[in-house]
Write a protein that holds these residues in place. Structure first.
Motif, mmCIF file in Angstrom:
data_model
loop_
_atom_site.group_PDB
_atom_site.id
_atom_site.type_symbol
_atom_site.label_atom_id
_atom_site.label_comp_id
_atom_site.label_asym_id
_atom_site.label_seq_id
_atom_site.Cartn_x
_atom_site.Cartn_y
_atom_site.Cartn_z
ATOM 1 N N ARG A 103 12.327 -3.113 76.787
ATOM 2 C CA ARG A 103 12.796 -3.579 75.427
ATOM 3 C C ARG A 103 13.535 -2.790 74.555
ATOM 4 O O ARG A 103 14.305 -3.136 73.465
ATOM 5 C CB ARG A 103 11.653 -3.878 74.676
ATOM 6 C CG ARG A 103 10.695 -2.888 74.095
ATOM 7 C CD ARG A 103 9.636 -3.312 73.466
ATOM 8 N NE ARG A 103 8.279 -3.789 74.393
ATOM 9 C CZ ARG A 103 7.198 -4.258 74.181
ATOM 10 N NH1 ARG A 103 7.169 -4.385 72.901
ATOM 11 N NH2 ARG A 103 6.599 -4.501 75.150
ATOM 12 N N SER A 104 13.783 -1.488 74.740
ATOM 13 C CA SER A 104 14.125 -0.343 73.815
ATOM 14 C C SER A 104 15.611 0.046 73.941
ATOM 15 O O SER A 104 15.935 1.177 73.768
ATOM 16 C CB SER A 104 13.297 0.933 73.908
ATOM 17 O OG SER A 104 13.110 1.604 74.930
ATOM 18 N N LYS A 105 16.462 -1.017 74.707
ATOM 19 C CA LYS A 105 17.721 -0.537 75.099
ATOM 20 C C LYS A 105 18.549 0.110 74.111
ATOM 21 O O LYS A 105 19.188 1.279 74.283
ATOM 22 C CB LYS A 105 18.277 -1.618 75.676
ATOM 23 C CG LYS A 105 17.809 -2.075 77.222
ATOM 24 C CD LYS A 105 18.373 -3.433 77.688
ATOM 25 C CE LYS A 105 17.691 -4.017 78.921
ATOM 26 N NZ LYS A 105 18.313 -5.260 79.399
ATOM 27 N N SER A 106 18.775 -0.592 72.815
ATOM 28 C CA SER A 106 19.423 0.055 71.779
ATOM 29 C C SER A 106 18.902 1.308 71.154
ATOM 30 O O SER A 106 19.802 1.998 70.814
ATOM 31 C CB SER A 106 19.566 -1.152 70.661
ATOM 32 O OG SER A 106 18.497 -1.456 70.119
ATOM 33 N N LEU A 138 10.113 4.216 68.449
ATOM 34 C CA LEU A 138 11.427 3.716 67.581
ATOM 35 C C LEU A 138 11.640 2.140 67.331
ATOM 36 O O LEU A 138 11.851 1.665 66.266
ATOM 37 C CB LEU A 138 12.555 4.463 67.979
ATOM 38 C CG LEU A 138 13.944 4.386 66.901
ATOM 39 C CD1 LEU A 138 13.600 4.903 65.571
ATOM 40 C CD2 LEU A 138 14.855 5.092 67.300
ATOM 41 N N TRP A 139 11.234 1.404 68.641
ATOM 42 C CA TRP A 139 11.545 0.031 68.808
ATOM 43 C C TRP A 139 10.199 -0.462 67.789
ATOM 44 O O TRP A 139 10.436 -1.409 66.901
ATOM 45 C CB TRP A 139 11.359 -0.345 70.074
ATOM 46 C CG TRP A 139 11.223 -1.850 70.147
ATOM 47 C CD1 TRP A 139 12.485 -2.483 70.364
ATOM 48 C CD2 TRP A 139 10.222 -2.933 69.928
ATOM 49 N NE1 TRP A 139 12.014 -4.066 70.478
ATOM 50 C CE2 TRP A 139 11.023 -3.970 70.170
ATOM 51 C CE3 TRP A 139 8.919 -2.647 69.911
ATOM 52 C CZ2 TRP A 139 10.174 -5.270 70.213
ATOM 53 C CZ3 TRP A 139 8.238 -3.885 69.626
ATOM 54 C CH2 TRP A 139 8.699 -5.225 69.816
ATOM 55 N N VAL A 140 9.064 -0.124 67.747
ATOM 56 C CA VAL A 140 7.916 -0.487 67.158
ATOM 57 C C VAL A 140 8.519 -0.431 65.811
ATOM 58 O O VAL A 140 7.950 -1.403 64.759
ATOM 59 C CB VAL A 140 6.609 0.041 67.735
ATOM 60 C CG1 VAL A 140 5.534 -0.264 66.510
ATOM 61 C CG2 VAL A 140 6.249 -0.086 68.824
ATOM 62 N N LYS A 141 8.628 0.800 65.150
ATOM 63 C CA LYS A 141 9.178 0.991 63.887
ATOM 64 C C LYS A 141 9.920 -0.042 63.189
ATOM 65 O O LYS A 141 9.580 -0.392 62.158
ATOM 66 C CB LYS A 141 9.508 2.625 63.660
ATOM 67 C CG LYS A 141 9.942 2.698 62.228
ATOM 68 C CD LYS A 141 10.717 4.084 61.956
ATOM 69 C CE LYS A 141 10.972 4.316 60.526
ATOM 70 N NZ LYS A 141 11.996 5.480 60.445
ATOM 71 N N GLU A 142 10.921 -0.409 64.096
ATOM 72 C CA GLU A 142 11.843 -1.196 63.570
ATOM 73 C C GLU A 142 11.618 -2.789 63.681
ATOM 74 O O GLU A 142 12.311 -3.331 63.264
ATOM 75 C CB GLU A 142 13.289 -0.835 64.348
ATOM 76 C CG GLU A 142 13.937 0.321 64.181
ATOM 77 C CD GLU A 142 15.005 0.972 64.972
ATOM 78 O OE1 GLU A 142 15.684 1.912 64.661
ATOM 79 O OE2 GLU A 142 15.447 0.346 65.817
#
Length: 493
Positions: A103-106, A138-142
């Protein structure tokens, strides 16, 4: 008190062994579980499920007429990279995001750009991939700010189980280095990167070494597992490093080929070597001033499991191996690209897809099986070639994981790599490595090198490459690589 327990928290199951100081396995147990896929490209597991499964295997190994008072220490091995988020009381905030998550590609693109801009590659020794804890965090944070706000500490999967045994929240250097929030060259958290990503530094717990004692089995954990209270618990390490210890790879000059759910080609070095294109990973090994450089395939045993369960509907791998054994090397022209969940080494491409190429009317299900086994070996050869380009000798390859249990897959590896393949007499290398680490940590063994000499024994049989097969595979390997190059752009459609 000369018994040791090694716990290996894997992707598909948790295993535990109990052994004596000579390495004789007195008891072992395993409990399987699944990967949760709430959306395509996601991969999660419940930390509570890990803990309940671990309790199950610990109770089982104590059922074998074992005197628990003789257990001197417990060590850990665990699946790497995953993100476990816990609150102030140590409760799990959300399901763990594990290594195969996409999920965290970006976020990955942004972090890797920062590493290049900050000229930090010489300290990080790696690029970030999807499924690595720093990208997932970082994905979770965003995307889940509420979960991020509830989080007090982030752990790796095995660290959560060790916390449940000891009540102590901490990590160790091998697994911490696989988060990529870590300065691998200096064995400490990469505070500059953490600050640049605007992540809270207090989320990252104290970091110790694999042989350090993390704590003792608490009264509560003793009630839940059947273990005696007060047993020393040693930090242990990520599964790749415990595989290395369990195979005796604690000296430079040896290479391991591990085929588990994922696959790795790995070597120990006494210098922080890394690929300038950052296609491989260099992580901290079990001792200070040692490193483990590895290339990783996301879809090794996973590819064969997919074929068995989703396509052929077979019940066991033994049947699959027997099918493949009747097919000649090269699978009569059929080639498989094992990129079912993207790929890391050498492509670093989460969009890569699996391909069967060369299908013809005469191909049968057994051809599919052999092509998958060969495709996995080709994907690991990609990593082996990078290792050798860095000057790492690979004259001796030690096979481990599920791939080492298959005589056919061992021969395929020998033929594809064109190198002799060795195996140990132990089939649970990661659990064994965890138990050895516990023994070193409590002082039962003077050093990890002496422990490995005492405990680990290799099979007398060496799987030698068959010359005509190696020549054929060298040709097919070039086609394998060209297939990726020609289809790379199509993977985006």
């Amino acid at each position: 008190m000369n018994y040791l327990i090694g716990i290996d928290l894997g992707t598909s199951s948790v295993k535990a062994i109990l052994m004596d100081r000579e390495g004789n396995i007195l008891s072992q147990a395993q409990k399987s579980y699944q990967i949760d896929v709430p959306e395509i490209g996601y991969a999660e597991q419940s930390p509570e499920l890990w803990w309940s499964s671990t309790k199950n295997v610990l109770k089982k190994i104590l059922e074998q007429n074992i005197d628990p008072s003789r257990i001197g220490g417990i060590g850990f091995s665990g699946q790497m990279h995953g993100l476990v988020m816990v609150g102030k009381r140590g409760e799990s905030v959300r399901p763990a995001i594990i290594w195969s998550d996409q999920r965290s590609k970006s976020q990955v693109e942004r972090i890797n750009r920062l590493i290049q801009e900050e000229k930090a590659a010489g300290k990080m020794l790696n690029s970030v991939s999807t499924g690595f804890a720093v990208a997932s965090l970082l994905w979770v944070k965003e995307n889940e700010p509420e979960s991020y706000g509830k989080t007090d500490k982030v752990l790796l999967p095995k660290d959560y189980i060790r916390f449940r045994l000891t009540g102590k929240l901490a990590v160790e250097a091998t697994d911490a280095s696989s988060t990529l929030a870590f300065n691998v060259a200096e064995r400490k958290w990469a505070e500059c990167l953490i600050d640049t990503l605007d992540l809270k530094k207090e989320l990252f717990p104290p970091c110790f070494e694999p042989f350090d004692i993390a704590g003792e089995v608490t009264e509560r954990a003793a009630r839940e597992t059947g273990l005696p209270e007060g047993i020393p618990v040693v930090f242990g390490g990520g599964d790749q490093f415990m595989h290395a210890v369990g195979n005796g790879l604690v000296y430079p000059g040896m290479v391991s080929s591990n085929i588990g759910t994922g696959g790795q080609i790995a070597a120990m070095t006494d210098q922080p070597l890394y690929d300038s294109k950052l296609r491989t990973n260099t992580f901290c090994h079990v001792k200070p001033n040692t490193w483990n450089i590895q290339g990783s395939s996301l879809n090794s045993g996973l590819s064969l499991e997919w074929l068995k369960t989703n396509i052929l509907k077979e019940k066991d791998f033994g049947t699959m191996e027997a099918m493949a054994a009747g097919v000649p090397p090269g699978s009569d022209g059929l080639i498989f690209l094992p990129y079912l969940t993207g790929e890391r080494t050498p492509h670093l491409n989460p969009n890569a897809k699996g391909i069967f190429f060369g299908l013809a009317f005469g191909h049968r299900s057994e051809h599919l099986v052999r092509a998958v086994m060969e495709g996995v070996a080709f994907s690991l050869k990609d990593s082996l070639e990078i290792m050798e380009s860095l000057g790492i000798k690979a004259d001796k390859v030690m096979a481990s994981g599920g791939g080492a249990k298959s005589r056919l897959w061992l021969q395929i590896q020998a033929d594809v790599y064109n190198k002799p393949i060795y195996t140990t007499k132990t089939r649970e290398e990661a659990s064994l490595g965890a138990a050895i680490t516990a023994g070193v940590g409590i002082g039962l063994y003077p050093s990890v090198e002496e422990a490995c000499e005492k405990v680990i024994h290799t099979h007398a049989e060496i799987i030698e490459p068959i010359k005509k097969n190696s020549s054929l595979y060298a040709e097919r390997y070039e086609v394998f690589k060209e297939l990726y190059r020609r289809n790379k752009d199509l993977f985006l459609l």
